[in-house]
Enzyme design. Structure first.
Site: not given
Ligand SMILES: Cc1cc2nc3c(=O)[nH]c(=O)nc-3n(C[C@H](O)[C@H](O)[C@H](O)COP(=O)(O)OP(=O)(O)OC[C@H]3O[C@@H](n4cnc5c(N)ncnc54)[C@H](O)[C@@H]3O)c2cc1C
Length: 338
Positions: A334, A238, A164
């Site tokens: 994130e 998420s 990520r």
């Protein structure tokens, strides 16, 4: 190209929180960016690029110029017996692009089906799901330097992709507008089916012959069961990354919590599911005012209707605090907070 003032961003973020931007413009073609470079509003204010708004949380109004990406177009650039190189402009919807490739039986991104957002944001955090990451098929991207107007090509290694992560999320943050992304896909599919419940889902579908399309369909079914649809319940997927810990740290953790799930990355690094950590702290499905965590997946923070970005951010901090206290692990966010 026009610049509008005081535009509501509620329809432009999947969390569905209220915020406004001082200035707003749609980028329909590269020439729009070149024209903007000479505009005093562009020169004097901060800029924010927005695609599908599915990885942002607005905690305040944006006091600058928002560049809404609407660069469309997909083309095949090269083909051999085994591979095809396909280039998509950054304002294309990611899932529609996946479906375009799936229909042509071009394999490599079927496991990334149904991820919301635009093609241009995909390299920003090296989107990933079900054992596949964008970097596995990524060839290059074209980007517009928002300072100089230069168009630059970034090859796979230039993007410094990680979990990520990419160079555009840290050292080059805010510097480039991604214009297009080129992927190298397989004409002879090498399916990745060992992650999660893909095989179980395919079995349940009773398929006679496996195809790129069937794998994509299976992924869509799994995701629809697990994740909230942002059109019905605001969220950005998420909210935190899955923490990666060392072997020695993990051993101590496992001693204390023998049931801890994990995924070994290499001899010394182990990924622990953030959703499990959050659930163990009692947050799963919990409602806090108009915000909370999703009933089926504690890693997804949701807006039950009228939550503000500040409320969601406060919940995120509280969750981080609980997880640090219980497990001595600091969850990293994130989602991009504005
Ligand atoms: C239900 C749900 C499920 C999700 N599942 C996954 C998943 O499985 N895996 C995963 O990796 N992600 C997942 N996400 C997160 C999200 O979909 C991805 O991060 C997606 O790539 C974001 O695209 P976007 O266009 O909406 O980005 P935005 O939210 O618009 O922007 C995100 C960031 O990228 C920047 N940016 C956007 N476009 C450009 C551009 N053209 N050039 C430069 N910078 C740009 C923005 O400034 C911002 O900082 C999920 C989100 C939701 C809501």
């Amino acid at each position: 190209m026009t610049i509008k003032s005081n535009v509501s961003l509620k329809p432009f973020n999947t969390f569905g929180v209220s915020a406004t931007t001082k200035y707003f413009t749609r980028i329909e073609k590269i020439a729009d960016l070149q024209t903007l470079l000479k505009n005093p509003i562009y020169q004097q204010t901060q800029k924010l690029i927005l695609g599908g708004g599915s990885n942002v949380l607005f905690t305040q109004d944006f006091e600058g110029l928002l560049l809404y990406n609407n660069l469309k177009g997909i083309q095949k650039v090269k083909e051999t017996k085994e591979h095809v190189w396909v280039k998509a402009n950054s304002g294309e919807n990611w899932h529609q692009f996946v479906l375009y490739c799936v229909e042509k039986n071009w394999a490599g991104i079927e496991n990334l089906s149904l991820i919301p957002g635009s093609v241009g944001a995909a390299p920003l955090q090296n989107i990933g799901a079900y054992g596949v990451e964008l970097k596995d098929v990524f060839k290059e991207l074209e980007a517009f330097d928002l300072q100089t107007g230069e168009i630059v090509i970034f090859k796979n290694q230039d993007c410094r992709f990680g979990y990520r992560e990419s160079v555009f999320k840290n050292v080059l943050k805010g510097r480039y507008f991604v214009l297009s992304v080129t992927l190298k896909l397989d004409k002879n599919p090498q399916y990745k089916l060992d992650y999660g419940v893909i095989r179980q889902q395919l079995d349940a579908m009773n398929i006679s012959k496996l195809s790129v399309k069937e794998v994509s369909n299976a992924i869509c079914i799994i995701r629809q069961k697990k994740l909230p649809n942002p059109k019905k319940i605001g969220n950005a997927g998420s909210f935190f990354k899955n923490p990666v810990v060392s072997q020695s740290f993990f051993e101590k953790l496992q001693n204390q919590f023998p049931d801890v799930p994990f995924y070994r990355l290499d001899a010394d690094t182990i990924k622990v599911p953030a959703g499990w950590l959050i659930e163990q702290c009692g947050w799963k499905g919990k409602k806090v005012g108009q915000t909370g965590t999703y009933k089926n997946q504690a890693l997804v923070l949701v807006n039950h209707g009228a939550a503000t970005g500040k409320e969601v951010a406060k919940l995120a901090r509280d969750i981080q605090f609980s997880v640090t206290e219980k497990f001595n692990i600091k969850l990293e966010q994130e989602v991009n907070t504005i």
